[in-house]
Every structure is written in C-alpha cells, then in structure tokens.
Write an enzyme that holds these catalytic residues in place. Sequence first.
Site, PDB file in Angstrom:
ATOM      1  N   HIS A 133       0.826  -1.214   0.000  1.00 26.84           N
ATOM      2  CA  HIS A 133       0.000   0.000   0.000  1.00 26.84           C
ATOM      3  C   HIS A 133       0.855   1.255   0.000  1.00 26.84           C
ATOM      4  O   HIS A 133       1.511   1.575   0.992  1.00 26.84           O
ATOM      5  CB  HIS A 133      -0.923  -0.031   1.232  1.00 26.84           C
ATOM      6  CG  HIS A 133      -1.913   1.083   1.269  1.00 26.84           C
ATOM      7  ND1 HIS A 133      -2.235   1.772   2.410  1.00 26.84           N
ATOM      8  CD2 HIS A 133      -2.659   1.637   0.276  1.00 26.84           C
ATOM      9  CE1 HIS A 133      -3.138   2.700   2.124  1.00 26.84           C
ATOM     10  NE2 HIS A 133      -3.402   2.640   0.842  1.00 26.84           N
ATOM     11  N   GLU A 145       3.161   0.434   3.055  1.00 31.08           N
ATOM     12  CA  GLU A 145       2.794  -0.622   3.994  1.00 31.08           C
ATOM     13  C   GLU A 145       2.832  -1.963   3.267  1.00 31.08           C
ATOM     14  O   GLU A 145       2.189  -2.123   2.217  1.00 31.08           O
ATOM     15  CB  GLU A 145       1.375  -0.385   4.519  1.00 31.08           C
ATOM     16  CG  GLU A 145       1.233   0.903   5.296  1.00 31.08           C
ATOM     17  CD  GLU A 145      -0.205   1.216   5.663  1.00 31.08           C
ATOM     18  OE1 GLU A 145      -0.435   1.682   6.787  1.00 31.08           O
ATOM     19  OE2 GLU A 145      -1.119   1.009   4.830  1.00 31.08           O
TER      20      GLU A 145
HETATM   21  N1  LIG Z   1      -5.592   7.493  -5.180  1.00 27.97           N
HETATM   22  C1  LIG Z   1      -5.121   7.303  -3.961  1.00 27.97           C
HETATM   23  O1  LIG Z   1      -4.870   8.254  -3.218  1.00 27.97           O
HETATM   24  C2  LIG Z   1      -4.839   5.911  -3.480  1.00 27.97           C
HETATM   25  C3  LIG Z   1      -3.977   5.726  -2.398  1.00 27.97           C
HETATM   26  C4  LIG Z   1      -3.667   4.439  -1.969  1.00 27.97           C
HETATM   27  C5  LIG Z   1      -4.245   3.352  -2.609  1.00 27.97           C
HETATM   28  N2  LIG Z   1      -5.106   3.562  -3.648  1.00 27.97           N
HETATM   29  C6  LIG Z   1      -5.668   2.363  -4.304  1.00 27.97           C
HETATM   30  O2  LIG Z   1      -4.954   2.159  -5.518  1.00 27.97           O
HETATM   31  C7  LIG Z   1      -5.821   1.613  -6.510  1.00 27.97           C
HETATM   32  C8  LIG Z   1      -5.842   2.506  -7.733  1.00 27.97           C
HETATM   33  O3  LIG Z   1      -6.200   3.800  -7.369  1.00 27.97           O
HETATM   34  P1  LIG Z   1      -5.961   5.052  -8.356  1.00 27.97           P
HETATM   35  O4  LIG Z   1      -6.294   6.255  -7.570  1.00 27.97           O
HETATM   36  O5  LIG Z   1      -4.638   4.942  -9.012  1.00 27.97           O
HETATM   37  O6  LIG Z   1      -7.099   4.793  -9.442  1.00 27.97           O
HETATM   38  P2  LIG Z   1      -7.235   5.409 -10.921  1.00 27.97           P
HETATM   39  O7  LIG Z   1      -8.671   5.421 -11.233  1.00 27.97           O
HETATM   40  O8  LIG Z   1      -6.446   6.670 -11.041  1.00 27.97           O
HETATM   41  O9  LIG Z   1      -6.501   4.305 -11.847  1.00 27.97           O
HETATM   42  C9  LIG Z   1      -6.976   3.009 -11.991  1.00 27.97           C
HETATM   43  C10 LIG Z   1      -6.482   2.485 -13.328  1.00 27.97           C
HETATM   44  O10 LIG Z   1      -6.767   1.094 -13.388  1.00 27.97           O
HETATM   45  C11 LIG Z   1      -7.252   0.780 -14.690  1.00 27.97           C
HETATM   46  N3  LIG Z   1      -8.059  -0.433 -14.563  1.00 27.97           N
HETATM   47  C12 LIG Z   1      -9.293  -0.580 -14.030  1.00 27.97           C
HETATM   48  N4  LIG Z   1      -9.682  -1.873 -14.056  1.00 27.97           N
HETATM   49  C13 LIG Z   1      -8.651  -2.563 -14.610  1.00 27.97           C
HETATM   50  C14 LIG Z   1      -8.439  -3.951 -14.902  1.00 27.97           C
HETATM   51  N5  LIG Z   1      -9.353  -4.858 -14.597  1.00 27.97           N
HETATM   52  N6  LIG Z   1      -7.256  -4.295 -15.446  1.00 27.97           N
HETATM   53  C15 LIG Z   1      -6.313  -3.383 -15.750  1.00 27.97           C
HETATM   54  N7  LIG Z   1      -6.479  -2.057 -15.527  1.00 27.97           N
HETATM   55  C16 LIG Z   1      -7.629  -1.665 -14.945  1.00 27.97           C
HETATM   56  C17 LIG Z   1      -8.032   2.005 -15.101  1.00 27.97           C
HETATM   57  O11 LIG Z   1      -8.149   2.077 -16.507  1.00 27.97           O
HETATM   58  C18 LIG Z   1      -7.163   3.125 -14.535  1.00 27.97           C
HETATM   59  O12 LIG Z   1      -6.193   3.563 -15.446  1.00 27.97           O
HETATM   60  C19 LIG Z   1      -7.158   1.410  -5.822  1.00 27.97           C
HETATM   61  O13 LIG Z   1      -7.200   0.111  -5.307  1.00 27.97           O
HETATM   62  C20 LIG Z   1      -7.108   2.432  -4.705  1.00 27.97           C
HETATM   63  O14 LIG Z   1      -7.934   2.102  -3.627  1.00 27.97           O
HETATM   64  C21 LIG Z   1      -5.401   4.796  -4.110  1.00 27.97           C
END
Ligand SMILES: NC(=O)c1ccc[n+]([C@@H]2O[C@H](COP(=O)([O-])OP(=O)(O)OC[C@H]3O[C@@H](n4cnc5c(N)ncnc54)[C@H](O)[C@@H]3O)[C@@H](O)[C@H]2O)c1
Length: 499
Positions: A133, A145
């Site tokens: 994480h 993490e």
């Molecule tokens: N944004 C934050 O601050 C943050 C912080 C820690 C953890 N996270 C976690 O990280 C993950 C991603 O978050 P993010 O903010 O980068 O999201 P985001 O929406 O910016 O990006 C997600 C990407 O994944 C792609 N995607 C979706 N389904 C897919 C699949 N089945 N196969 C391949 N690609 C796929 C989408 O096209 C997109 O480009 C989530 O699990 C979120 O909870 C986010």
Amino acid sequence: MIGAGTMGRGIVQLFAQAGHRVHCFDSVDGAAGKAVEFVGGMIGRGVEKGRLGADDFERLRGRIHAAATIADLADCDVVIEAIVEDLEVKRALFRQLEAVVSPQAILASNTSSLVVAEIAAACAHPERVAGLHFFNPVPLMKVAEVIAAVRTAPAVVETLRTLVAGTGHRAVVAADQPGFLVNHAGRGLYTEGLRLLEEQSASADQVDRVLREAAGFRMGPFELLDLTGLDVSSKVMASIYEQFQQEPRFRPSSLVPPRVAAGLFGRKTGQGWYAYAGDKGDVKQLPTVSPVPALPAELKVWVAPDAADREALRALASEAGARWLDHPDPDALLIVQPWGRDATSEAIALGLDATRCVAIDPLPGFGLHRTLMLTAVTTPAMRDAAHALLSQDGTGATVINDSPGFIVQRVLATIVNIAAQIAQRGIASIDDIEDAVKLGLGYPHGPLAWGDRIGGAKVLQILQRMQAGTGDPRYRPSPWLERRVALGLSLRTPEAARS
Ligand SMILES: NC(=O)c1ccc[n+]([C@@H]2O[C@H](COP(=O)([O-])OP(=O)(O)OC[C@H]3O[C@@H](n4cnc5c(N)ncnc54)[C@H](O)[C@@H]3O)[C@@H](O)[C@H]2O)c1
C-alpha cells in the site's frame, strides 16, 4: 504494474528510479503508453533541474515499457496491482495473473480498504499474495505498507520489504486489518475533531487552528477532510468502523451524511467546512476572528494552586497590572488548568463560582497558542477579561465552550490511545507504528513517543476522566497504555513475548 492511473504511474516511477525494469499494463487501450510518457516527463524534470544527466535519463526511460496484454508480464518477478477498488474485479485479475506469471512471482495489491486475504483467496497460491500500500503522491510519500495477509508467506513479506527499502521509501509491515496501519492510526484526528463539533465545544476553524498552532499538526481535521473530499472520507470512516465490528473508538459522526448529501465535499466542490475560491479551489476563505477585547481597568486574578502554568500566569498578570489574589475572592477572575475535565466539572470540583471561571489548557507550552475554555455559565465580562489577559504578550488565544480535555488534550490522548491499541493488537511493530504515522500522516512525532512526551500517566488520566465524564466507551484506555503507566515504563516498551 497493472493499472496506469494516479497510483500506478507513481509506482512505475518509483521502481524505475530505483533501477528496476518495469512493465505497465492497463485495460484501457493506450492508457499504459500514456502512463509511460507521463512518467518519462516526470523523470525528465530531473534533467531540466540539472539533477539527472541525459544518459542517465535515457537509461532510466528505457527501463519502462508499456505492456499490450497481461501475457507480456510473464517474466515479472513482482506484479503490483493498482486498478479500480472493487473486490470482484481484483479477484478476477489475480486469478488471471496466476495463469501468466511464474510460480515464484509475487502478486501485490495496492488496495486501501479491501481485505487482502479476500483477494488472495481467489488464487491457487494465496501464500504469494500480499498488500503493498503506497500513498499519493507515491514518489513524495516516503512510506509503503507491506500487508501480511493470513496466508502470506513470510518470505514474500520480506522480499517486498527489501524491495521497498531499495527505493529509499520506508517499508512498514502491518497485519491485514481495517485501515492497515496509517489509515487506522489516522482515525483519532477526524473522529475527535468531529466530536468537538458535535458537542458545540468549538467551531471547525477553531479546532484546526488550535491543532496547528498549539499541537504542531500541519493541518487540522477539517482542512484535511476538505482536501481529501468528504465524499471519499465519509466512506472510509464508515467502512473502518464497520470492519472493526462497530468499535466505538472509530464511530463516525452523524454530522457527516447530511453534508455529503448536500455536496459539501470540500475543495473539489468549492465548499466544505470552509469556502474556497480560485480555479483549483486553492484559496481557503477563513471566517473572521473576533478581535481581542480590551483589558479591564481593574482586574483581580486568582489561579488554582495546582495550575501547571501558575508562575507564568502570575508574570502575565503582573505585566498587565492585574491584582494577584491568593484566595478566589468574590469579584476575581478564576483561572483553572484541568486535565481531562471540562471547566464546569473543574469549577465544581474546586468549589469555585462557575460564572467567573475560565480554564486554560496546560498541555501545550505556555508560549504556544492558548485555548481558553468557558464553563456553561462563565459571564461575558470574565470571558473577555481572560481573553485580554492571555493575549497580553501577543500569543494567540482561542476561546471555546466547555469540553472535557479542551481540544489538544482530547485529540492527542485519542491518537495515543489508538496507537497503543494498534501495538496491543500486534498489528505492527512499535518502530513501524511510529515511522508510518510520521511519514504517512505527517504528524510531528510518532504517537507513542508523543504519549511519552506528554507523560503516559497524564494521557491515561485524560482518557479516564473523559470516559467518566462522558460515559462514552470510545475513551476507554488501551491495556497497553494502562500496563505501561502502572509499571512506570515508556509507551514504546514492547511486549515481553514479542521483544
Ligand atoms: N488514489 C489514492 O490516493 C490511493 C492511495 C492508496 C491506494 N489507492 C488504491 O490504488 C488503486 C488505484 O487507485 P488510483 O487512484 O490509481 O485509481 P485510478 O482510477 O487513477 O486508476 C486506476 C487504473 O486502473 C485501470 N483499470 C481498471 N480496471 C482494470 C483492470 N481490470 N485491469 C487493468 N487495468 C484496470 C483504469 O483504466 C485506470 O487507469 C485502488 O485500489 C485504490 O484504492 C489509491
């Protein structure tokens, strides 16, 4: 890297800069290519600033590849997933991945809120699955993490830990429990801030200001909620509370759902706890602060004998030309400095006239922003006299209503107590708790070290009195705290069996 969004891009950059070859895949056509370009641009900034030579840039840039299909990831040793936060979609992806990668490959999820074991359970080899994480923005938030799910092999945890450490980030290891480590430890600031507001003890801007100026937080809870967006934060608050089987320490506030319904999300909608102007919602509009009243021509001051800042108050009173009394005479301003009690209870406990009583928080140093607390019946004249007196030396002061533990005491005691319980539950080691909170939440101290600075016994007293005063089990002290205070030990003393 699977998922080329906000997090995926940052993770690609981090590992490429640490010398790894990175393949990036996204289910949206062209998204991986765009991410590779984006990361190239970010790395290119180092060239512009003279921190990176052209050759190094080319070498670094050459390590990042856009993958056309998942099959292109076949020779990866570690696959990190940062796709949409949806359990079934993640489970399907992990199942698909197992058919592609080698039997030794590690599969890691960047999930913030899902149970890692539920993702791992979709795999034939759950022992190779872990959480990894990161925080946004990944290159700047220097902590990650490593989440050990119940079936994760210790060697997998160790490899991820070493991998993260190699990027220069601090790797902390946490159990697969709600909020993991950072989001778990961060609950106290929000829930206690909201509780102060619910009780009408102080306004949102007062809570934020006092926590910034008297306790050293970079941002108060309401500024943070406005930054993250209440639409997002409200879900996290509710989900962590439910995942912890409705543990009262994490109980969300009834103030939140109506504000979410009304669209008061924060910066992104231009209005949250504060109003925002500017294109990016970057100009916060602060409510006007009431001016400091004038000092009365004649002022008599009595300060409780056990008050922590009695001598500093005596000096201030003398500079202001006020008369210092040894008895709480009928027309004197009565100043008390309670721990964990509200001003009304303290006045009653000391047999004082509550209409003339004002409490000053003894926890922050006397030279820092001061919190003045009124009883339920303090007169405006006494309130203004205290405000004027405590502002004489140019130190800021905030006047709040009755609140057991003012603002700083109750927020810090709650944060220390939650961290103590994280240690008690063995969710992470003490060093990992301390570093994760400093790096992930930006607090000035690790929570257990902060408890030691305040004094474990004082923290315990604040919690016990708050629990007694409110009857709310959210303030019940963690056994970790109780035992170390009883033994006269530092809150960072590990459990015998675990040391
Ligand atoms: N944004 C934050 O601050 C943050 C912080 C820690 C953890 N996270 C976690 O990280 C993950 C991603 O978050 P993010 O903010 O980068 O999201 P985001 O929406 O910016 O990006 C997600 C990407 O994944 C792609 N995607 C979706 N389904 C897919 C699949 N089945 N196969 C391949 N690609 C796929 C989408 O096209 C997109 O480009 C989530 O699990 C979120 O909870 C986010």
